[in-house]
Structure formats: structure tokens, C-alpha cells
Design a protein around this motif. Structure first.
Motif, PDB file in Angstrom:
ATOM      1  N   ASN A   1      -2.139   5.807  -5.270  1.00  0.00           N
ATOM      2  CA  ASN A   1      -1.357   6.403  -4.337  1.00  0.00           C
ATOM      3  C   ASN A   1      -0.307   5.858  -3.466  1.00  0.00           C
ATOM      4  N   GLY A   2       0.477   5.379  -4.329  1.00  0.00           N
ATOM      5  CA  GLY A   2       1.422   4.430  -3.958  1.00  0.00           C
ATOM      6  C   GLY A   2       2.221   4.749  -2.431  1.00  0.00           C
ATOM      7  N   PHE A   3       3.033   5.756  -2.481  1.00  0.00           N
ATOM      8  CA  PHE A   3       3.618   6.534  -1.403  1.00  0.00           C
ATOM      9  C   PHE A   3       2.887   6.506  -0.070  1.00  0.00           C
ATOM     10  N   LEU A   4       1.683   6.926  -0.048  1.00  0.00           N
ATOM     11  CA  LEU A   4       0.940   7.258   0.976  1.00  0.00           C
ATOM     12  C   LEU A   4       0.471   5.893   1.565  1.00  0.00           C
ATOM     13  N   ILE A   5      -0.231   5.195   0.816  1.00  0.00           N
ATOM     14  CA  ILE A   5      -0.816   3.884   0.878  1.00  0.00           C
ATOM     15  C   ILE A   5       0.342   2.915   1.768  1.00  0.00           C
ATOM     16  N   VAL A   6       1.474   2.747   1.389  1.00  0.00           N
ATOM     17  CA  VAL A   6       2.520   1.948   1.724  1.00  0.00           C
ATOM     18  C   VAL A   6       3.055   2.451   3.058  1.00  0.00           C
ATOM     19  N   LEU A   7       3.052   3.726   3.224  1.00  0.00           N
ATOM     20  CA  LEU A   7       3.483   4.550   4.576  1.00  0.00           C
ATOM     21  C   LEU A   7       2.253   4.101   5.627  1.00  0.00           C
ATOM     22  N   LEU A   8       0.920   4.246   5.137  1.00  0.00           N
ATOM     23  CA  LEU A   8      -0.032   3.852   6.257  1.00  0.00           C
ATOM     24  C   LEU A   8      -0.103   2.373   6.573  1.00  0.00           C
ATOM     25  N   LEU A   9       0.220   1.713   5.694  1.00  0.00           N
ATOM     26  CA  LEU A   9       0.047   0.376   5.682  1.00  0.00           C
ATOM     27  C   LEU A   9       1.364  -0.179   6.623  1.00  0.00           C
ATOM     28  N   ARG A  10       2.357   0.356   6.434  1.00  0.00           N
ATOM     29  CA  ARG A  10       3.626  -0.054   7.308  1.00  0.00           C
ATOM     30  C   ARG A  10       3.556   0.669   8.538  1.00  0.00           C
ATOM     31  N   LEU A  11       2.624   1.679   9.031  1.00  0.00           N
ATOM     32  CA  LEU A  11       2.590   2.164  10.300  1.00  0.00           C
ATOM     33  C   LEU A  11       1.459   1.563  11.200  1.00  0.00           C
TER      34      LEU A  11
ATOM     35  N   LEU B   1      -3.202   0.924  16.498  1.00  0.00           N
ATOM     36  CA  LEU B   1      -4.508   0.161  16.462  1.00  0.00           C
ATOM     37  C   LEU B   1      -5.582   1.047  16.707  1.00  0.00           C
ATOM     38  N   LEU B   2      -5.455   2.048  17.420  1.00  0.00           N
ATOM     39  CA  LEU B   2      -6.788   2.879  17.672  1.00  0.00           C
ATOM     40  C   LEU B   2      -7.209   3.879  16.083  1.00  0.00           C
ATOM     41  N   PHE B   3      -6.342   3.769  15.421  1.00  0.00           N
ATOM     42  CA  PHE B   3      -6.630   4.349  13.911  1.00  0.00           C
ATOM     43  C   PHE B   3      -6.770   3.357  12.885  1.00  0.00           C
ATOM     44  N   ARG B   4      -6.880   2.094  13.250  1.00  0.00           N
ATOM     45  CA  ARG B   4      -6.981   0.809  12.274  1.00  0.00           C
ATOM     46  C   ARG B   4      -8.321   1.080  11.650  1.00  0.00           C
ATOM     47  N   LYS B   5      -9.288   1.273  12.249  1.00  0.00           N
ATOM     48  CA  LYS B   5     -10.716   1.316  11.532  1.00  0.00           C
ATOM     49  C   LYS B   5     -10.715   2.605  10.596  1.00  0.00           C
ATOM     50  N   LYS B   6      -9.962   3.812  11.001  1.00  0.00           N
ATOM     51  CA  LYS B   6     -10.022   4.683  10.168  1.00  0.00           C
ATOM     52  C   LYS B   6      -9.376   4.784   8.901  1.00  0.00           C
ATOM     53  N   ILE B   7      -8.110   3.936   9.129  1.00  0.00           N
ATOM     54  CA  ILE B   7      -7.371   3.701   7.852  1.00  0.00           C
ATOM     55  C   ILE B   7      -8.108   2.656   6.853  1.00  0.00           C
ATOM     56  N   LYS B   8      -8.737   1.540   7.416  1.00  0.00           N
ATOM     57  CA  LYS B   8      -9.579   0.861   6.585  1.00  0.00           C
ATOM     58  C   LYS B   8     -10.654   1.680   5.977  1.00  0.00           C
ATOM     59  N   SER B   9     -11.316   2.656   6.605  1.00  0.00           N
ATOM     60  CA  SER B   9     -12.298   3.086   5.779  1.00  0.00           C
ATOM     61  C   SER B   9     -11.723   4.196   4.827  1.00  0.00           C
ATOM     62  N   TYR B  10     -10.518   4.665   4.988  1.00  0.00           N
ATOM     63  CA  TYR B  10      -9.948   5.405   4.167  1.00  0.00           C
ATOM     64  C   TYR B  10      -9.446   4.883   2.934  1.00  0.00           C
ATOM     65  N   LEU B  11      -8.934   3.527   3.072  1.00  0.00           N
ATOM     66  CA  LEU B  11      -8.628   2.802   1.960  1.00  0.00           C
ATOM     67  C   LEU B  11      -9.778   2.135   1.175  1.00  0.00           C
ATOM     68  N   GLN B  12     -10.947   2.060   1.644  1.00  0.00           N
ATOM     69  CA  GLN B  12     -11.969   1.564   1.103  1.00  0.00           C
ATOM     70  C   GLN B  12     -12.562   2.711   0.277  1.00  0.00           C
ATOM     71  N   GLY B  13     -12.459   3.852   0.866  1.00  0.00           N
ATOM     72  CA  GLY B  13     -12.816   4.910   0.342  1.00  0.00           C
ATOM     73  C   GLY B  13     -12.216   5.115  -1.272  1.00  0.00           C
ATOM     74  N   LYS B  14     -10.856   5.053  -1.014  1.00  0.00           N
ATOM     75  CA  LYS B  14     -10.034   5.446  -2.318  1.00  0.00           C
ATOM     76  C   LYS B  14     -10.155   4.152  -3.236  1.00  0.00           C
ATOM     77  N   THR B  15     -10.694   2.968  -2.881  1.00  0.00           N
ATOM     78  CA  THR B  15     -11.013   1.957  -3.752  1.00  0.00           C
ATOM     79  C   THR B  15     -12.286   2.106  -4.496  1.00  0.00           C
ATOM     80  N   GLN B  16     -13.335   2.777  -3.757  1.00  0.00           N
ATOM     81  CA  GLN B  16     -14.761   3.220  -4.553  1.00  0.00           C
ATOM     82  C   GLN B  16     -14.462   4.361  -5.286  1.00  0.00           C
ATOM     83  N   GLU B  17     -13.664   5.191  -4.929  1.00  0.00           N
ATOM     84  CA  GLU B  17     -13.276   6.507  -5.884  1.00  0.00           C
ATOM     85  C   GLU B  17     -12.917   6.160  -7.353  1.00  0.00           C
ATOM     86  N   ASN B  18     -11.942   5.040  -7.272  1.00  0.00           N
ATOM     87  CA  ASN B  18     -11.064   4.681  -8.368  1.00  0.00           C
ATOM     88  C   ASN B  18     -11.963   3.582  -9.086  1.00  0.00           C
TER      89      ASN B  18
END
Length: 217
Positions: free
Chosen positions: A122-132, A200-217
Motif C-alpha cells: 500500500n505504497g501511497f498511503l504508507i508513504v503519506l502516513l510516514l511523511r506526516l 505525535l498524538l497519532f504516532r502509536k496508532k500509526i505504528k499499530s496500523y503498520l504492524q497490522g498491515k505487516t501481519q496481514e501480509n
């Protein structure tokens, strides 16, 4: 021995650049602004070129962004900085493509390998989140994306959109340092704080989302 010699040479160059930046150059945003504007009409072009190749000389992006705000104002400075930063990210992306995925994976390590795996799905979304949200180093994202199967256009667009808030915050802050208006300075500092605290307030949520994506794939 040749391999070790190459690594020693790279380490020496990096160390030399860091020492050069911190001691010999020691450039403040004001000095950079004055030097850039001294070239006249081509000042915007020079600034974009400097920002494009900034990662290769290890110069702090924040200092250059502040200088851009001082030299060109918050709006024009933001546009120029975004142009230079995005172009630099594209160069790093293309370098990773040319270098080959295996070689880049070795350089990035396990952390970069996980990031690369996420980017492939999910390149576009992941790059966007990581840039933000500042979870990974800016250049690490570019190299990992280049080593993955992310296409250049989605990567470039996500980078351009994702860096916009932070870039504006830095350039406006830089602009305010050259202002005599206390109101302008207060507004700039407030915007800077908001733009960098909210992600920074959403940092943990973004990390959890990315980890979830890794486990799904």
C-alpha cells in the motif's frame, strides 16, 4: 579487505562532512539567507538545488527550511522547499532502484526491511502516513520505497502532500524570526507547535496500523 576499506572510506567521509558542517561552516539560517539572496534573480533556483542535494552533504534540513522562510517568505518559501525536498526524495528513491533491492536491504537492516514490506502492499498511503508522522527517518523512507515495488508517481505525490504541513511550519517560523512583529512570532510558534504535536498524538496508532498491515501480509 577491499570491502572493509570501502566502509572505512565512507565512514571517514561522513565524519568529515559532519565536522565540516558543525565547525567550519556552522551556517545559521540568516547567513544562508544572505548568501542565497546575494546571487540575485537565480536565488530561488539555487535554493532548490541546495535542498535537492542536501541529504548528500548531511546538512540539517531544518536549518535550510528556516533559511528558506527568511529568504522567500512563508508561502513562496514553502513551495520552494517542498520542490527541493521532493526532488531530493525522488533522487534517493531512484538511487535505491538502481542500486538494487538486495543491496539496499543490507544497508537499511531489519527495520528498513519491514518498512519495505509494508510499502510494497500500500505504497501511497504508507508513504503519506510516514511523511506526516515522524516514525522513520525521512531518507530511510525514500530508500526503502525505492527498493520496494512502489511506483515513482505515487511515491512522489505522497511525499509532496505529506511534507506540506511540516514544511510550512518551518518556513513560517523562519520568516517570523526576521519579523519585528510579536504577533507574527506568536502565530508562527503556535502553528509550529500544533503541526508537530498533533502527529505525535497519532504516532502509536500509526505504528499499530503498520504492524497490522505487516501481519496481514
Amino acid at each position: 579487505m577491499k570491502k572493509w576499506g570501502g566502509w572505512i572510506l565512507i565512514a571517514a567521509i561522513v565524519a568529515g562532512l559532519i565536522i565540516l558542517n558543525q565547525t567550519v561552516l556552522d551556517l545559521s539560517p540568516e547567513r544562508i539567507r544572505n548568501w542565497i539572496l546575494s546571487v540575485g534573480m537565480i536565488a530561488p533556483v539555487l535554493y532548490v538545488i541546495l535542498y535537492t542535494f542536501r541529504p548528500f552533504i548531511l546538512f540539517p534540513a531544518s536549518v535550510l527550511s528556516l533559511a528558506g522562510g527568511l529568504a522567500f517568505g512563508p508561502l513562496y518559501g514553502t513551495l520552494l522547499t517542498m520542490t527541493g525536498a521532493t526532488t531530493g526524495a525522488i533522487l534517493a528513491f531512484m538511487f535505491a532502484k538502481k542500486a538494487g533491492a538486495k543491496r539496499v536491504e543490507e544497508k537499511l537492516g531489519q527495520r528498513g526491511e519491514k518498512l519495505q514490506h509494508q510499502l510494497e502492499h500500500n505504497g501511497f498511503l504508507i508513504v503519506l502516513l510516514l511523511r506526516l508522522v515522524p516514525i522513520f527517518n525521512f531518507d530511510l523512507i525514500s530508500y526503502a520505497a525505492g527498493a520496494s515495488k512502489v511506483r515513482l508517481l505515487p511515491f512522489a505525490l505522497a511525499t509532496l502532500i505529506g511534507i506540506a504541513p511540516g514544511t510550512f511550519a518551518y518556513t513560517f517560523l523562519g520568516f517570523s524570526t526576521g519579523s519585528d512583529s510579536a504577533e507574527t512570532i506568536i502565530i508562527a510558534v503556535t502553528i509550529f507547535a500544533i503541526i508537530f504535536i498533533i502527529p505525535l498524538l497519532f504516532r502509536k496508532k500509526i505504528k499499530s496500523y503498520l504492524q497490522g498491515k505487516t501481519q496481514e501480509n
